[in-house]
Design a protein around this motif. Structure first.
Motif, short mmCIF file in Angstrom:
data_model
loop_
_atom_site.label_atom_id
_atom_site.label_comp_id
_atom_site.label_asym_id
_atom_site.label_seq_id
_atom_site.Cartn_x
_atom_site.Cartn_y
_atom_site.Cartn_z
N LYS A 117 83.41 -79.50 -34.46
CA LYS A 117 83.35 -78.04 -34.34
C LYS A 117 83.27 -77.68 -32.86
O LYS A 117 82.37 -78.11 -32.15
CB LYS A 117 82.14 -77.49 -35.09
CG LYS A 117 82.09 -75.98 -35.08
CD LYS A 117 80.95 -75.45 -35.92
CE LYS A 117 80.97 -73.94 -35.88
NZ LYS A 117 79.84 -73.36 -36.57
N GLU A 118 84.24 -76.88 -32.41
CA GLU A 118 84.30 -76.41 -31.03
C GLU A 118 84.29 -74.89 -31.05
O GLU A 118 85.31 -74.27 -31.31
CB GLU A 118 85.58 -76.93 -30.34
CG GLU A 118 85.70 -78.43 -30.24
CD GLU A 118 84.76 -79.04 -29.22
OE1 GLU A 118 84.25 -78.29 -28.35
OE2 GLU A 118 84.52 -80.24 -29.30
N GLY A 119 83.14 -74.29 -30.81
CA GLY A 119 83.04 -72.84 -30.84
C GLY A 119 83.25 -72.31 -32.25
O GLY A 119 82.51 -72.65 -33.16
N ASP A 120 84.29 -71.49 -32.42
CA ASP A 120 84.55 -70.90 -33.73
C ASP A 120 85.70 -71.59 -34.48
O ASP A 120 86.23 -71.04 -35.43
CB ASP A 120 84.83 -69.40 -33.59
CG ASP A 120 86.05 -69.13 -32.72
OD1 ASP A 120 86.52 -70.07 -32.04
OD2 ASP A 120 86.54 -67.98 -32.72
N HIS A 121 86.10 -72.77 -34.03
CA HIS A 121 87.15 -73.51 -34.71
C HIS A 121 86.80 -74.99 -34.80
O HIS A 121 85.84 -75.45 -34.19
CB HIS A 121 88.50 -73.31 -34.01
CG HIS A 121 88.54 -73.87 -32.61
ND1 HIS A 121 88.01 -73.21 -31.54
CD2 HIS A 121 89.04 -75.04 -32.15
CE1 HIS A 121 88.18 -73.95 -30.44
NE2 HIS A 121 88.79 -75.06 -30.78
#
Length: 130
Positions: A117-121
């Motif tokens: 998971k990287e931020g909102d994606h």
């Protein structure tokens, strides 16, 4: 009487060792119950569910299962059953395992992918060597 006392002492020692010497992911079942309770929107509902879960002994049973069964499995195999999900579809098996860094390893006969998971994606990375 002595045999009963010795059996009780042995049971307490085994249960104590199982709970204290768990692997890197101790008490995942109890954490899951707690996270579910905290996911309720209303703080009054959270409190009510918490009180009922203690009266009915949901928390007590989850701690007992964690301490005696899951933590023992985690200690001896270094794999916690609460962190692994296996899916079978069309004769193929896919295993998803939560990693220490929070990523998820998705593996099958065809290969493996690590989801991060990287931020909102979510990003998928090809894993060539397991």
């Amino acid at each position: 009487m002595k045999k009963m006392m010795l059996a009780s002492l042995t049971a307490v020692c085994v249960m104590g060792m199982s709970g204290c010497v768990s692997g890197p992911h101790g008490f995942e079942l109890t954490k899951s119950v707690y996270k579910w309770n905290k996911s309720l929107d209303n703080e009054w509902a959270q409190e009510l569910v918490f009180i009922v879960a203690n009266i009915v002994p949901v928390y007590g049973i989850s701690v007992l299962v964690d301490a005696v069964v899951l933590n023992s499995i985690d200690f001896w195999t270094n794999e916690n059953p609460m962190l692994t999900t296996t899916i079978e579809m069309d004769g193929k098996t896919v295993v998803m395992t939560k990693q220490d860094d929070g990523s998820i390893l998705v593996s099958s006969d065809a290969g493996a992918v690590r989801l991060v998971k990287e931020g909102d994606h979510v990003e998928a990375y090809d894993v060539t060597a397991l």
